[in-house]
Enzyme design. Structure first.
Site, PDB file in Angstrom:
ATOM      1  N   GLY A 165       8.173   5.539  11.048  1.00 41.20           N
ATOM      2  CA  GLY A 165       9.705   5.491  10.949  1.00 41.20           C
ATOM      3  C   GLY A 165      10.588   4.905  10.955  1.00 41.20           C
ATOM      4  N   SER A 167       0.639  -1.247   0.233  1.00 44.40           N
ATOM      5  CA  SER A 167       0.026  -0.250  -0.351  1.00 44.40           C
ATOM      6  C   SER A 167       1.087   0.970   0.132  1.00 44.40           C
ATOM      7  CB  SER A 167      -0.656   0.552   1.337  1.00 44.40           C
ATOM      8  OG  SER A 167      -1.648  -0.893   1.614  1.00 44.40           O
ATOM      9  N   SER A 193       8.241  -0.970  10.987  1.00 49.17           N
ATOM     10  CA  SER A 193       6.566  -0.761  11.443  1.00 49.17           C
ATOM     11  C   SER A 193       6.614   0.727  10.346  1.00 49.17           C
ATOM     12  CB  SER A 193       5.497  -0.403  12.134  1.00 49.17           C
ATOM     13  OG  SER A 193       5.150   1.152  12.190  1.00 49.17           O
ATOM     14  N   LYS A 194       5.832   1.336   9.148  1.00 50.19           N
ATOM     15  CA  LYS A 194       6.245   2.053   9.180  1.00 50.19           C
ATOM     16  C   LYS A 194       5.717   3.654   9.567  1.00 50.19           C
ATOM     17  CE  LYS A 194       3.689   0.754   3.793  1.00 50.19           C
ATOM     18  NZ  LYS A 194       2.012   0.809   3.496  1.00 50.19           N
ATOM     19  N   ARG A 195       4.594   3.305  10.519  1.00 49.32           N
ATOM     20  CA  ARG A 195       4.236   4.300  10.745  1.00 49.32           C
ATOM     21  C   ARG A 195       5.343   5.131  12.010  1.00 49.32           C
ATOM     22  NH1 ARG A 195      -2.304   3.386  12.572  1.00 49.32           N
ATOM     23  NH2 ARG A 195      -2.357   2.269  10.421  1.00 49.32           N
TER      24      ARG A 195
END
Ligand code: GLU
Length: 294
Positions: free
Chosen positions: A266, A21, A262-264
């Site tokens: 960072g 995504s 995790s992308k969130r």
């Protein structure tokens, strides 16, 4: 006369995919998933597809998508056929919704996140599913007349699956986890999941199943964090008469503190790594992954 023995059917060609995504820059965990799927397809003479899961118009951004293509080049991973971008196929997902609605398996839900949180807090002991508290079913019992009037008045709504009804319709479900055998599904534990977001005629669950079926994916390779979603995916596949792929959920990479990437949070992005001139093999090595040993 000699009996003619028919040729044994050819094993179906393996088709797998990487389906990121574009809602942030990818990290090494994504590279791990992409690399495993690519290598498997290439080793088996199969196909490796790249699909951009960009239905979340509020979070998907062209620069993230461009970075994904750059990341793939940096990793040296090529894919077969054109890239599929989900935003270009919303009408196809709408048809699936129409079908499920006609079978009375969906209902519109007008709740906001705050409404749901309030309802869950008030109920004291709301059941927890794999993704947190299960939707308390507030809108499940709205009369069709009232629901239609609210839609007519332009109230924002998503569409939820009547999971218990759907599960009863199709009966017990399981799936093949590669190397582990059959795994029993428990779709009911997820409650009434969203099959169409407020801003889009589809949701992750619906679009991923639709596209895997349409693209003839035979082996879904993805991270362990998506394993619970497979319960719902098998339910959707069964409701729609779509084929069931085999699944191979893999471990998640962690950072040096043992935290999931995790992308969130960072996690160091592939973009940062490649711009720093680090090679993929070196990046994997630092994360304790030896590509040759995968
Ligand atoms: N698009 C999903 C994600 O980026 C993955 C879809 C899947 O592999 O099933 O988390």
């Amino acid at each position: 006369m000699q009996a003619v023995t028919p040729n044994p059917p050819l094993p179906a060609q393996l088709v797998t995919r990487f389906a990121p995504s574009p809602t942030g820059y990818l990290h090494l965990g994504h590279a791990f998933a992409a690399w495993r799927a690519w290598r498997r397809a290439r080793a088996d003479g199969g196909r490796f597809l790249l699909r951009i899961e960009n239905i979340d118009a509020t979070r998907a951004r062209p620069e993230y998508e461009a970075a994904i293509l750059e990341d793939m080049r940096w990793l040296g991973l090529d894919w077969d056929g054109p890239v599929r971008r989900q935003q270009a196929h919303l009408a196809d997902y709408a048809l699936v919704l129409e079908d499920l609605r006609a079978r009375e398996l969906l209902y519109p839900c007008f709740c906001t996140r705050a409404d749901i949180a309030r309802e869950v807090a008030a109920s004291g002991q709301a059941p927890h599913g794999p993704d947190g508290p299960v939707y308390p079913g507030t809108c499940a019992t709205l009369s069709p007349r009232i629901a239609a009037a609210r839609i007519e008045a332009g109230q924002a709504h998503c569409w939820r699956l009547r999971t218990a009804r759907a599960a009863a319709l199709v009966g017990p479900l399981d799936y093949e986890e590669e190397g582990q055998g059959r795994v029993t599904c428990d779709p009911g534990a997820h409650g009434d999941v969203v099959l169409a977001r407020k801003d889009c005629p589809g949701s992750y669950h619906l679009c991923v199943c639709h596209d895997d079926a349409l693209q003839g994916v035979t082996l879904v390779m993805r991270g362990e964090e998506l394993r619970p979603a497979t319960d719902i995916h098998r339910l959707i596949q069964s409701l729609m008469g779509w084929p069931q792929p085999v699944y191979a959920h893999h471990r998640l990479l962690t950072d040096e503190r043992g935290q999931k990437l995790s992308k969130r949070d960072g996690a160091l992005s592939l973009k940062t790594l490649r711009e720093a001139g680090i090679t993929p093999a070196e990046a994997f090595r630092r994360a304790g992954v030896d590509l040759a040993q995968l």
